[in-house]
Design an enzyme around this catalytic site. Structure first.
Site, mmCIF file in Angstrom:
data_model
loop_
_atom_site.group_PDB
_atom_site.id
_atom_site.type_symbol
_atom_site.label_atom_id
_atom_site.label_comp_id
_atom_site.label_asym_id
_atom_site.label_seq_id
_atom_site.Cartn_x
_atom_site.Cartn_y
_atom_site.Cartn_z
ATOM 1 N N ASP A 77 1.003 -1.193 -0.226
ATOM 2 C CA ASP A 77 0.032 0.003 0.240
ATOM 3 C C ASP A 77 0.970 1.167 0.208
ATOM 4 O O ASP A 77 1.158 1.191 0.903
ATOM 5 C CB ASP A 77 -0.669 0.258 1.225
ATOM 6 N N ASP A 277 -1.816 5.376 -5.529
ATOM 7 C CA ASP A 277 -1.597 4.362 -4.239
ATOM 8 C C ASP A 277 -1.591 3.450 -4.615
ATOM 9 O O ASP A 277 -3.211 2.613 -5.745
ATOM 10 C CB ASP A 277 -2.743 4.672 -4.022
#
Ligand SMILES: *[C@@H]1O[C@H](CO)[C@@H](O)[C@H](O)[C@H]1NC(C)=O
Ligand SMILES: *[C@@H]1O[C@H](CO)[C@@H](O)[C@H](O)[C@H]1NC(C)=O
Length: 443
Positions: A77, A277
């Protein structure tokens, strides 16, 4: 919230929305060892990556943690900085995981630790007593969350220079996880937070002189790839670099402004800031950019043989052809690349070919993998998720505060011996055999 509509069952949107911490009166047992930071050159670590955008919705790496080290699958992440593992502290609420829960062993981080303080943003509550434990709660944009306590344990790593390192790093022991109703939880043991914040694993490795504060990923559309920490795998040429936008409140990787083109035609969308992201499966545009994208793609399909496929349960906007599509190859003549032009960075372009914004579903339809961010409460954020980051090496250089990318074949692990380290006698092995051999001796 419209993500209760179950449009995208496997979708994940991992990035940090709110941190807040509370303090309870129990006492941490770990002694604080302040590392002597050495800002030497450092080495690199490479992790094989497994995953896909569809149907799984995430990419993960295996990290070995603890003593003796045990494997854990962590979702990659780049939208948050806290790494956490589902944890038997004991666990109040954990999701089904591929490995047994991590068991903490008197290794609590104290509230006065600088990394605990970095977690307190934005509330920045002072410690009641320095010996308080350091509680955390992280809430992601999809309303999933993890609550727990910061702990410290060893992360044995095989560096590509042939050495084995066993740094003790701080991460979250998550004993209360919430998954949004509409999503199947990912089959992982936790999240690997990779933004530039002090708490991120790469920043901690940098602080200990083990790697540079640089990371990169290469996510293959075919389901494999690799992640690296350090500078050794960054190609010396061909990489296109764009400065990160610095926003002290946001520890995310934001770039821009950009102008959006479809093929070589202007869409009218300008001034778009984008967040890189890898914790998000799909990409999201804010309302206006989404509307413009949808309009121009639909207009361009006029007169072509694609029909709206309203019955597809996977994503909100889909089309079908005369017969079911098998791969992106079957549809690439119907669609043009979306292009993000960085107007304040020498008009550098990020090309999103059809595979970077379309999905072929199990039903053989082609669906738009860019979603309406305003509809799921992302406000004005524009997010480039895994779908748009695939099949490139994307490099986050936290030292020079820039992000770069270069077309790459992400299917094979880099042969660090041949490709990157001239004359090294240690071939790079993707498996953990060598590491495991070293562990008992060195840790
Ligand atoms: C490899 O890099 C690490 C981190 O910089 C360093 O501590 C170690 O001595 C290096 N090993 C070799 C064999 O150069
Ligand atoms: C995107 O979502 C917003 C908020 O729900 C909505 O007002 C808007 O009409 C949507 N845009 C499109 C093109 O569907």
């Amino acid at each position: 919230m419209s993500n209760k509509r179950k449009l995208v069952p496997m979708e994940l949107v991992l990035f940090l929305v709110v941190f807040f911490t509370t303090f309870r009166g129990s006492f941490g047992a770990s002694k604080q060892t302040k590392s002597k930071a050495s800002y030497g050159i450092g080495s690199s670590v490479v992790f094989p990556v497994t995953g896909n955008v569809y149907p799984n919705g995430y990419y993960h790496v295996t990290l070995y943690i603890g003593h003796p080290p045990k494997p854990y699958f962590l979702d990659i992440d780049t939208g948050s900085d806290l790494t956490w593992l589902q944890c038997d502290a004991p666990c109040t609420k954990c999701t089904p995981a591929p490995h047994a829960l991590y068991k903490p062993n008197k290794n609590l981080v104290r509230c006065e630790d600088p990394l605990c303080a970095s977690l307190h943003w934005p509330a920045n509550k002072p410690c009641k007593t320095p010996d308080d434990q350091c509680d955390y709660e992280i809430v992601y944009a999809d309303h999933g969350s993890s609550m727990g306590v910061l702990i410290r344990d060893s992360f044995p790593l095989r560096l590509i220079n042939g050495s084995v390192a066993g740094p003790r790093l701080i991460f979250g022991c998550g004993y209360n996880q919430e998954v949004p109703d509409s999503f199947d939880p990912p089959h992982t043991d936790g999240v690997l937070g990779l933004t530039g914040g002090q708490l991120s694993i790469v920043s901690q490795l940098h602080e200990q002189g083990i790697t540079r504060n640089i990371l990169g990923h290469c996510l293959s559309g075919k389901g494999e790839g690799f992640l690296f920490f350090g500078n050794d795998l960054v190609p010396s040429s061909r990489v296109v670099w764009v400065p990160m936008l610095l926003n002290s409140l946001e520890k995310r990787y934001v770039l821009g402004p950009t102008e959006l083109l479809y093929g070589n035609r202007a869409t009218g969308v300008k001034g778009l800031l984008v967040v890189f992201d890898s914790g998000s499966t799909y990409s999201y545009f804010s309302s206006d950019a989404y509307k413009a994208t949808l309009a121009i793609v639909k207009k361009d399909l006029n007169g072509k043989q694609l029909k709206d496929a309203v019955e597809d349960q996977n994503l909100p906007v889909c089309w079908k052809g005369a017969k079911p599509f098998k791969s992106i190859q079957d549809v690439k003549n119907y669609f043009k690349p979306l292009v993000l032009r960085f107007t304040k960075a020498k008009n550098v372009q990020l090309q999103l070919p059809p595979a970077a914004y379309l999905i072929i579903t199990k039903d053989g339809n082609v669906c738009l993998g860019i979603l309406n961010g305003s509809e799921v409460g992302l406000g004005n954020d524009n997010i480039l998720g895994d779908i748009s980051l695939q099949d490139k090496m994307v490099i986050y250089d936290n030292e020079k505060q820039q992000i770069g990318w270069v077309a790459a074949n992400c299917d094979r692990l880099p042969n660090t011996d041949r490709d990157y380290i001239g004359g090294s006698s240690q071939p790079f092995a993707s498996n953990m055999d060598i590491l495991e051999e070293h562990l008992e001796e060195e840790l």
